[in-house]
Design a protein around this motif. Sequence first.
Motif, PDB file in Angstrom:
ATOM      1  N   TYR A 168      -8.402  -5.540   2.241  1.00  0.00           N
ATOM      2  CA  TYR A 168      -8.766  -6.857   2.763  1.00  0.00           C
ATOM      3  C   TYR A 168      -9.259  -6.787   4.206  1.00  0.00           C
ATOM      4  CZ  TYR A 168      -6.705  -9.424  -1.176  1.00  0.00           C
ATOM      5  OH  TYR A 168      -6.438  -9.934  -2.413  1.00  0.00           O
ATOM      6  N   CYS A 169      -8.449  -6.205   5.078  1.00  0.00           N
ATOM      7  CA  CYS A 169      -8.755  -6.290   6.513  1.00  0.00           C
ATOM      8  C   CYS A 169      -9.188  -4.952   7.119  1.00  0.00           C
ATOM      9  CB  CYS A 169      -7.549  -6.831   7.280  1.00  0.00           C
ATOM     10  SG  CYS A 169      -6.083  -5.783   7.235  1.00  0.00           S
ATOM     11  N   ASP A 170      -9.229  -3.893   6.330  1.00  0.00           N
ATOM     12  CA  ASP A 170      -9.683  -2.570   6.763  1.00  0.00           C
ATOM     13  C   ASP A 170      -8.758  -1.890   7.772  1.00  0.00           C
ATOM     14  OD1 ASP A 170     -11.882  -2.528   5.099  1.00  0.00           O
ATOM     15  OD2 ASP A 170     -13.203  -3.420   6.594  1.00  0.00           O
ATOM     16  N   ARG A 171      -7.560  -2.416   7.978  1.00  0.00           N
ATOM     17  CA  ARG A 171      -6.617  -1.711   8.839  1.00  0.00           C
ATOM     18  C   ARG A 171      -6.289  -0.376   8.191  1.00  0.00           C
ATOM     19  NH1 ARG A 171      -2.547  -6.651  10.063  1.00  0.00           N
ATOM     20  NH2 ARG A 171      -3.581  -7.377  11.945  1.00  0.00           N
ATOM     21  N   ARG A 172      -6.122   0.624   9.019  1.00  0.00           N
ATOM     22  CA  ARG A 172      -5.751   1.945   8.511  1.00  0.00           C
ATOM     23  C   ARG A 172      -4.310   2.223   8.919  1.00  0.00           C
ATOM     24  NH1 ARG A 172      -9.798   6.770   8.727  1.00  0.00           N
ATOM     25  NH2 ARG A 172     -10.523   5.500   6.993  1.00  0.00           N
ATOM     26  N   PHE A 173      -3.486   2.548   7.933  1.00  0.00           N
ATOM     27  CA  PHE A 173      -2.090   2.877   8.164  1.00  0.00           C
ATOM     28  C   PHE A 173      -1.944   4.388   8.056  1.00  0.00           C
ATOM     29  CE2 PHE A 173      -2.249  -1.456   6.733  1.00  0.00           C
ATOM     30  CZ  PHE A 173      -1.363  -2.106   7.580  1.00  0.00           C
ATOM     31  N   VAL A 174      -1.434   5.003   9.119  1.00  0.00           N
ATOM     32  CA  VAL A 174      -1.319   6.456   9.211  1.00  0.00           C
ATOM     33  C   VAL A 174       0.151   6.830   9.283  1.00  0.00           C
ATOM     34  CG1 VAL A 174      -1.914   8.488  10.583  1.00  0.00           C
ATOM     35  CG2 VAL A 174      -3.517   6.585  10.425  1.00  0.00           C
ATOM     36  N   LEU A 175       0.563   7.760   8.433  1.00  0.00           N
ATOM     37  CA  LEU A 175       1.943   8.220   8.412  1.00  0.00           C
ATOM     38  C   LEU A 175       2.207   9.112   9.623  1.00  0.00           C
ATOM     39  CD1 LEU A 175       4.583   8.210   6.759  1.00  0.00           C
ATOM     40  CD2 LEU A 175       3.744  10.283   5.640  1.00  0.00           C
ATOM     41  N   VAL A 176       3.201   8.748  10.437  1.00  0.00           N
ATOM     42  CA  VAL A 176       3.566   9.529  11.617  1.00  0.00           C
ATOM     43  C   VAL A 176       3.991  10.926  11.163  1.00  0.00           C
ATOM     44  CG1 VAL A 176       5.234   9.735  13.494  1.00  0.00           C
ATOM     45  CG2 VAL A 176       4.246   7.517  12.961  1.00  0.00           C
ATOM     46  N   GLY A 177       3.403  11.941  11.763  1.00  0.00           N
ATOM     47  CA  GLY A 177       3.712  13.322  11.410  1.00  0.00           C
ATOM     48  C   GLY A 177       2.996  13.823  10.169  1.00  0.00           C
ATOM     49  N   GLY A 178       2.182  12.969   9.537  1.00  0.00           N
ATOM     50  CA  GLY A 178       1.441  13.358   8.342  1.00  0.00           C
ATOM     51  C   GLY A 178       0.157  14.082   8.696  1.00  0.00           C
ATOM     52  N   PRO A 179      -0.599  14.517   7.672  1.00  0.00           N
ATOM     53  CA  PRO A 179      -1.814  15.290   7.912  1.00  0.00           C
ATOM     54  C   PRO A 179      -2.909  14.545   8.678  1.00  0.00           C
ATOM     55  CG  PRO A 179      -1.572  14.800   5.569  1.00  0.00           C
ATOM     56  CD  PRO A 179      -0.318  14.353   6.257  1.00  0.00           C
ATOM     57  N   ALA A 180      -2.894  13.214   8.665  1.00  0.00           N
ATOM     58  CA  ALA A 180      -3.933  12.450   9.359  1.00  0.00           C
ATOM     59  C   ALA A 180      -3.487  11.978  10.740  1.00  0.00           C
ATOM     60  CB  ALA A 180      -4.344  11.244   8.517  1.00  0.00           C
ATOM     61  N   ASP A 181      -2.231  12.234  11.084  1.00  0.00           N
ATOM     62  CA  ASP A 181      -1.721  11.804  12.394  1.00  0.00           C
ATOM     63  C   ASP A 181      -2.390  12.646  13.478  1.00  0.00           C
ATOM     64  OD1 ASP A 181      -0.236  10.431  14.272  1.00  0.00           O
ATOM     65  OD2 ASP A 181       1.616  11.541  13.913  1.00  0.00           O
ATOM     66  N   GLY A 182      -3.125  12.000  14.358  1.00  0.00           N
ATOM     67  CA  GLY A 182      -3.826  12.699  15.431  1.00  0.00           C
ATOM     68  C   GLY A 182      -5.227  13.154  15.062  1.00  0.00           C
ATOM     69  N   ALA A 183      -5.665  12.871  13.831  1.00  0.00           N
ATOM     70  CA  ALA A 183      -7.005  13.281  13.387  1.00  0.00           C
ATOM     71  C   ALA A 183      -8.065  12.338  13.964  1.00  0.00           C
ATOM     72  CB  ALA A 183      -7.078  13.255  11.856  1.00  0.00           C
ATOM     73  N   ASP A 184      -9.316  12.780  13.927  1.00  0.00           N
ATOM     74  CA  ASP A 184     -10.444  11.942  14.316  1.00  0.00           C
ATOM     75  C   ASP A 184     -10.771  11.035  13.128  1.00  0.00           C
ATOM     76  OD1 ASP A 184     -12.788  10.740  15.088  1.00  0.00           O
ATOM     77  OD2 ASP A 184     -13.918  12.608  15.322  1.00  0.00           O
ATOM     78  N   LEU A 222       0.837  -1.189   0.000  1.00  0.00           N
ATOM     79  CA  LEU A 222       0.000   0.000   0.000  1.00  0.00           C
ATOM     80  C   LEU A 222       0.874   1.242   0.000  1.00  0.00           C
ATOM     81  CD1 LEU A 222      -2.344  -1.243   2.863  1.00  0.00           C
ATOM     82  CD2 LEU A 222      -2.766  -1.432   0.414  1.00  0.00           C
ATOM     83  N   GLU A 223       0.407   2.295  -0.639  1.00  0.00           N
ATOM     84  CA  GLU A 223       1.134   3.561  -0.725  1.00  0.00           C
ATOM     85  C   GLU A 223       0.293   4.658  -0.063  1.00  0.00           C
ATOM     86  OE1 GLU A 223       4.514   5.686  -1.940  1.00  0.00           O
ATOM     87  OE2 GLU A 223       4.125   3.630  -2.547  1.00  0.00           O
ATOM     88  N   ILE A 224       0.874   5.330   0.909  1.00  0.00           N
ATOM     89  CA  ILE A 224       0.193   6.434   1.578  1.00  0.00           C
ATOM     90  C   ILE A 224       0.372   7.687   0.731  1.00  0.00           C
ATOM     91  CG2 ILE A 224       0.147   7.886   3.643  1.00  0.00           C
ATOM     92  CD1 ILE A 224       1.103   5.425   5.210  1.00  0.00           C
ATOM     93  N   ASP A 225      -0.732   8.344   0.390  1.00  0.00           N
ATOM     94  CA  ASP A 225      -0.674   9.530  -0.469  1.00  0.00           C
ATOM     95  C   ASP A 225      -0.710  10.811   0.353  1.00  0.00           C
ATOM     96  OD1 ASP A 225      -3.306   9.835   0.319  1.00  0.00           O
ATOM     97  OD2 ASP A 225      -4.165   9.381  -1.639  1.00  0.00           O
ATOM     98  N   GLU A 226      -1.098  11.913  -0.279  1.00  0.00           N
ATOM     99  CA  GLU A 226      -1.090  13.227   0.370  1.00  0.00           C
ATOM    100  C   GLU A 226      -2.083  13.340   1.530  1.00  0.00           C
ATOM    101  OE1 GLU A 226      -4.100  13.369  -2.919  1.00  0.00           O
ATOM    102  OE2 GLU A 226      -2.024  12.725  -2.812  1.00  0.00           O
ATOM    103  N   HIS A 227      -3.014  12.394   1.640  1.00  0.00           N
ATOM    104  CA  HIS A 227      -3.966  12.413   2.750  1.00  0.00           C
ATOM    105  C   HIS A 227      -3.318  11.968   4.061  1.00  0.00           C
ATOM    106  CE1 HIS A 227      -6.641  12.192  -0.774  1.00  0.00           C
ATOM    107  NE2 HIS A 227      -7.377  13.016  -0.046  1.00  0.00           N
ATOM    108  N   GLY A 228      -2.192  11.235   3.952  1.00  0.00           N
ATOM    109  CA  GLY A 228      -1.468  10.803   5.133  1.00  0.00           C
ATOM    110  C   GLY A 228      -1.911   9.468   5.697  1.00  0.00           C
ATOM    111  N   TYR A 229      -2.786   8.757   4.988  1.00  0.00           N
ATOM    112  CA  TYR A 229      -3.228   7.439   5.439  1.00  0.00           C
ATOM    113  C   TYR A 229      -3.749   6.629   4.262  1.00  0.00           C
ATOM    114  CZ  TYR A 229      -8.092   9.111   5.197  1.00  0.00           C
ATOM    115  OH  TYR A 229      -9.301   9.614   4.778  1.00  0.00           O
ATOM    116  N   VAL A 230      -3.824   5.314   4.466  1.00  0.00           N
ATOM    117  CA  VAL A 230      -4.402   4.411   3.474  1.00  0.00           C
ATOM    118  C   VAL A 230      -5.025   3.241   4.224  1.00  0.00           C
ATOM    119  CG1 VAL A 230      -2.302   3.023   3.114  1.00  0.00           C
ATOM    120  CG2 VAL A 230      -3.968   3.253   1.253  1.00  0.00           C
ATOM    121  N   ASP A 231      -6.083   2.664   3.663  1.00  0.00           N
ATOM    122  CA  ASP A 231      -6.778   1.530   4.263  1.00  0.00           C
ATOM    123  C   ASP A 231      -6.504   0.275   3.454  1.00  0.00           C
ATOM    124  OD1 ASP A 231      -8.100   3.155   6.196  1.00  0.00           O
ATOM    125  OD2 ASP A 231      -9.511   3.775   4.650  1.00  0.00           O
ATOM    126  N   CYS A 232      -6.305  -0.845   4.153  1.00  0.00           N
ATOM    127  CA  CYS A 232      -6.141  -2.129   3.482  1.00  0.00           C
ATOM    128  C   CYS A 232      -7.516  -2.586   2.990  1.00  0.00           C
ATOM    129  CB  CYS A 232      -5.548  -3.160   4.436  1.00  0.00           C
ATOM    130  SG  CYS A 232      -5.434  -4.811   3.689  1.00  0.00           S
TER     131      CYS A 232
END
Length: 81
Positions: free
Chosen positions: A47-63, A35-45
């Motif tokens: 298959y399993c719906d896990r969300r991967f969030v880039l540390v320090g990215g725009p989605a880090d700490g978001a609701d 999976l590749e994290i784009d400008e949103h700062g996160y991506v979802d798998c």
Amino acid sequence: MIPPPELIRVTHRRIACDGSGDGIPGALGHPRVFLEIDEHGYVDCGYCDRRFVLVGGPADGADHAQLPDIAAGASPSGDGS
């Protein structure tokens, strides 16, 4: 919106997911996908719906209950272009 079932903070934009972890052996997970994290700062798998969030990215700490699903390869506009 419903929050993702599992949120994993990562330090690299390109990650792999096979559904294993948390006591789940790899054989019981899913095929490994990259999976590749784009400008949103996160991506979802997809298959399993896990969300991967880039540390320090725009989605880090978001609701994350308020953020839409972004599957690997999805375009920001959602129209595939």
